[in-house]
Design a protein around this motif. Structure first.
Motif, PDB file in Angstrom:
ATOM      1  N   LEU A 112     -12.787   3.444  17.311  1.00 19.58           N
ATOM      2  CA  LEU A 112     -12.847   4.802  17.067  1.00 19.58           C
ATOM      3  C   LEU A 112     -13.190   4.969  15.463  1.00 19.58           C
ATOM      4  O   LEU A 112     -12.714   4.320  14.576  1.00 19.58           O
ATOM      5  CB  LEU A 112     -11.369   5.194  17.130  1.00 19.58           C
ATOM      6  N   GLN A 113     -13.936   6.001  15.469  1.00 18.67           N
ATOM      7  CA  GLN A 113     -14.226   6.453  13.996  1.00 18.67           C
ATOM      8  C   GLN A 113     -13.152   7.092  13.251  1.00 18.67           C
ATOM      9  O   GLN A 113     -12.207   7.796  14.000  1.00 18.67           O
ATOM     10  CB  GLN A 113     -15.515   7.725  14.169  1.00 18.67           C
ATOM     11  N   HIS A 114     -12.973   6.514  12.069  1.00 16.74           N
ATOM     12  CA  HIS A 114     -11.702   6.815  11.327  1.00 16.74           C
ATOM     13  C   HIS A 114     -12.013   6.996  10.207  1.00 16.74           C
ATOM     14  O   HIS A 114     -12.664   6.150   9.492  1.00 16.74           O
ATOM     15  CB  HIS A 114     -10.354   6.210  11.709  1.00 16.74           C
ATOM     16  N   GLN A 115     -11.212   7.700   9.213  1.00 16.60           N
ATOM     17  CA  GLN A 115     -11.223   7.763   7.772  1.00 16.60           C
ATOM     18  C   GLN A 115      -9.555   7.783   7.145  1.00 16.60           C
ATOM     19  O   GLN A 115      -8.989   8.391   8.017  1.00 16.60           O
ATOM     20  CB  GLN A 115     -11.901   9.099   7.323  1.00 16.60           C
ATOM     21  N   VAL A 116      -9.341   7.440   6.161  1.00 18.34           N
ATOM     22  CA  VAL A 116      -8.029   7.549   5.547  1.00 18.34           C
ATOM     23  C   VAL A 116      -7.929   8.152   4.194  1.00 18.34           C
ATOM     24  O   VAL A 116      -9.147   7.872   3.258  1.00 18.34           O
ATOM     25  CB  VAL A 116      -7.586   6.098   5.378  1.00 18.34           C
ATOM     26  N   ARG A 117      -7.325   9.090   3.884  1.00 19.87           N
ATOM     27  CA  ARG A 117      -7.228   9.610   2.358  1.00 19.87           C
ATOM     28  C   ARG A 117      -5.743   9.698   1.963  1.00 19.87           C
ATOM     29  O   ARG A 117      -4.974   9.880   2.987  1.00 19.87           O
ATOM     30  CB  ARG A 117      -7.948  11.068   2.467  1.00 19.87           C
ATOM     31  N   ARG A 118      -5.693   9.684   0.869  1.00 14.25           N
ATOM     32  CA  ARG A 118      -4.176   9.786   0.348  1.00 14.25           C
ATOM     33  C   ARG A 118      -3.982  11.184  -0.201  1.00 14.25           C
ATOM     34  O   ARG A 118      -4.988  12.067  -0.603  1.00 14.25           O
ATOM     35  CB  ARG A 118      -4.247   8.845  -1.003  1.00 14.25           C
ATOM     36  N   THR A 119      -2.869  11.748   0.402  1.00 12.17           N
ATOM     37  CA  THR A 119      -2.040  13.066   0.025  1.00 12.17           C
ATOM     38  C   THR A 119      -1.161  13.023  -1.158  1.00 12.17           C
ATOM     39  O   THR A 119      -0.598  14.196  -1.340  1.00 12.17           O
ATOM     40  CB  THR A 119      -1.683  13.745   1.332  1.00 12.17           C
ATOM     41  N   SER A 120      -0.915  11.889  -1.612  1.00  8.09           N
ATOM     42  CA  SER A 120      -0.019  11.571  -2.724  1.00  8.09           C
ATOM     43  C   SER A 120      -0.744  10.786  -3.773  1.00  8.09           C
ATOM     44  O   SER A 120      -1.579   9.838  -3.556  1.00  8.09           O
ATOM     45  CB  SER A 120       1.223  11.243  -2.422  1.00  8.09           C
ATOM     46  N   GLN A 121      -0.624  11.081  -5.124  1.00 12.20           N
ATOM     47  CA  GLN A 121      -1.465  10.238  -5.942  1.00 12.20           C
ATOM     48  C   GLN A 121      -1.038   8.662  -5.944  1.00 12.20           C
ATOM     49  O   GLN A 121      -2.016   8.056  -6.138  1.00 12.20           O
ATOM     50  CB  GLN A 121      -0.976  10.624  -7.497  1.00 12.20           C
ATOM     51  N   SER A 122       0.127   8.267  -5.446  1.00 17.03           N
ATOM     52  CA  SER A 122       0.421   6.907  -5.548  1.00 17.03           C
ATOM     53  C   SER A 122       0.237   6.089  -4.377  1.00 17.03           C
ATOM     54  O   SER A 122       0.788   5.074  -4.028  1.00 17.03           O
ATOM     55  CB  SER A 122       2.015   6.738  -6.238  1.00 17.03           C
ATOM     56  N   ALA A 123      -0.344   6.836  -3.494  1.00 20.76           N
ATOM     57  CA  ALA A 123      -0.565   6.297  -1.929  1.00 20.76           C
ATOM     58  C   ALA A 123      -1.275   5.137  -1.898  1.00 20.76           C
ATOM     59  O   ALA A 123      -2.111   4.674  -2.594  1.00 20.76           O
ATOM     60  CB  ALA A 123      -1.202   7.192  -1.002  1.00 20.76           C
ATOM     61  N   SER A 124      -0.664   3.937  -1.155  1.00 20.96           N
ATOM     62  CA  SER A 124      -1.408   2.746  -0.962  1.00 20.96           C
ATOM     63  C   SER A 124      -1.132   2.485   0.711  1.00 20.96           C
ATOM     64  O   SER A 124      -0.040   2.514   1.276  1.00 20.96           O
ATOM     65  CB  SER A 124      -1.076   1.558  -1.905  1.00 20.96           C
ATOM     66  N   VAL A 125      -1.793   1.607   1.299  1.00 18.78           N
ATOM     67  CA  VAL A 125      -1.960   1.190   2.420  1.00 18.78           C
ATOM     68  C   VAL A 125      -2.406  -0.071   2.901  1.00 18.78           C
ATOM     69  O   VAL A 125      -3.120  -0.789   2.339  1.00 18.78           O
ATOM     70  CB  VAL A 125      -2.882   2.195   3.565  1.00 18.78           C
ATOM     71  N   LEU A 126      -1.373  -0.919   3.591  1.00 15.32           N
ATOM     72  CA  LEU A 126      -1.804  -2.234   3.988  1.00 15.32           C
ATOM     73  C   LEU A 126      -2.232  -2.091   5.354  1.00 15.32           C
ATOM     74  O   LEU A 126      -2.011  -1.328   6.356  1.00 15.32           O
ATOM     75  CB  LEU A 126      -0.241  -2.816   4.382  1.00 15.32           C
ATOM     76  N   ILE A 127      -3.629  -2.766   5.326  1.00 18.13           N
ATOM     77  CA  ILE A 127      -4.452  -2.768   6.541  1.00 18.13           C
ATOM     78  C   ILE A 127      -4.550  -4.023   6.974  1.00 18.13           C
ATOM     79  O   ILE A 127      -4.831  -5.214   6.389  1.00 18.13           O
ATOM     80  CB  ILE A 127      -5.906  -2.159   6.059  1.00 18.13           C
TER      81      ILE A 127
END
Length: 191
Positions: free
Chosen positions: A171-186
């Motif tokens: 699936l085509q996808h994108q991720v963006r942060r909506t808070s300054q400190s966001a981080s994601v484990l992928i």
């Protein structure tokens, strides 16, 4: 060493042996055909052994261990292959700017190989019109800090800290942060 090998396999032991033979074969990057040729065994028989439907003889187990280049104990779950466990030390990893123009940053948690890859990502602040990710396998995102949005073709999913999402990588996808400190484990499965 051979005095501890079972004379008859219990169902759980047979399943363990089946998984270890298959794992050792895949670690070498071999097909069932290639193992069949190398071990001098029928492919159909090996398929049944790998699915836990057929109990191999002691001679066959010894032959498979030799051909697969693993200790016999590993096939019985008594030893772990050194390459099966990979440790990624925090002080030896570096965060790389994957997109130096204010985009996202990645920190690789896995050292390649195997069917799964792991990253910590600091997402971009905005979605872009030209960047979409798609790949084989499955993907799991787990929000470590802050909040993010994951955009698919037909929807946007908002995730808060400790939320997770799983989806097919195709699936085509994108991720963006909506808070300054966001981080994601992928975690990405490539199989």
């Amino acid at each position: 060493m051979l005095d501890h090998l079972p004379e008859k396999f219990e169902p759980a032991g047979l399943q363990l042996l089946a998984r270890e033979i298959r794992a050792a074969r895949l670690q070498l990057g071999w097909t069932l055909d290639e193992l069949s040729i190398a071990a001098g065994l029928n492919k159909g028989y090996l398929s049944k052994v790998e699915r836990g439907l057929k109990a191999p003889s002691l001679g066959t187990v010894l032959n498979l261990a030799r051909v697969l280049k693993v200790p016999v104990g590993r096939l019985f779950g008594e030893a772990v292959d050194d390459t099966a466990i990979q440790v990624s030390r925090a002080d030896r990893r570096q965060i790389r700017d994957a997109d130096p123009d204010g985009g996202y940053r990645l920190e690789a948690l896995t050292a390649g190989g195997g069917g799964i890859e792991g990253f910590i990502m600091i997402p971009r602040l905005d979605f872009t019109s030209d960047f979409r990710t798609e790949h084989d396998g499955e993907e799991i995102l787990y929000v470590l800090n802050g909040t993010v949005e994951v955009r698919f073709v037909d929807r946007i999913v908002t995730l808060n800290q400790a939320d997770a999402i799983r989806f097919p990588g195709r699936l085509q996808h994108q991720v963006r942060r909506t808070s300054q400190s966001a981080s994601v484990l992928i975690a990405v499965s490539r199989s």
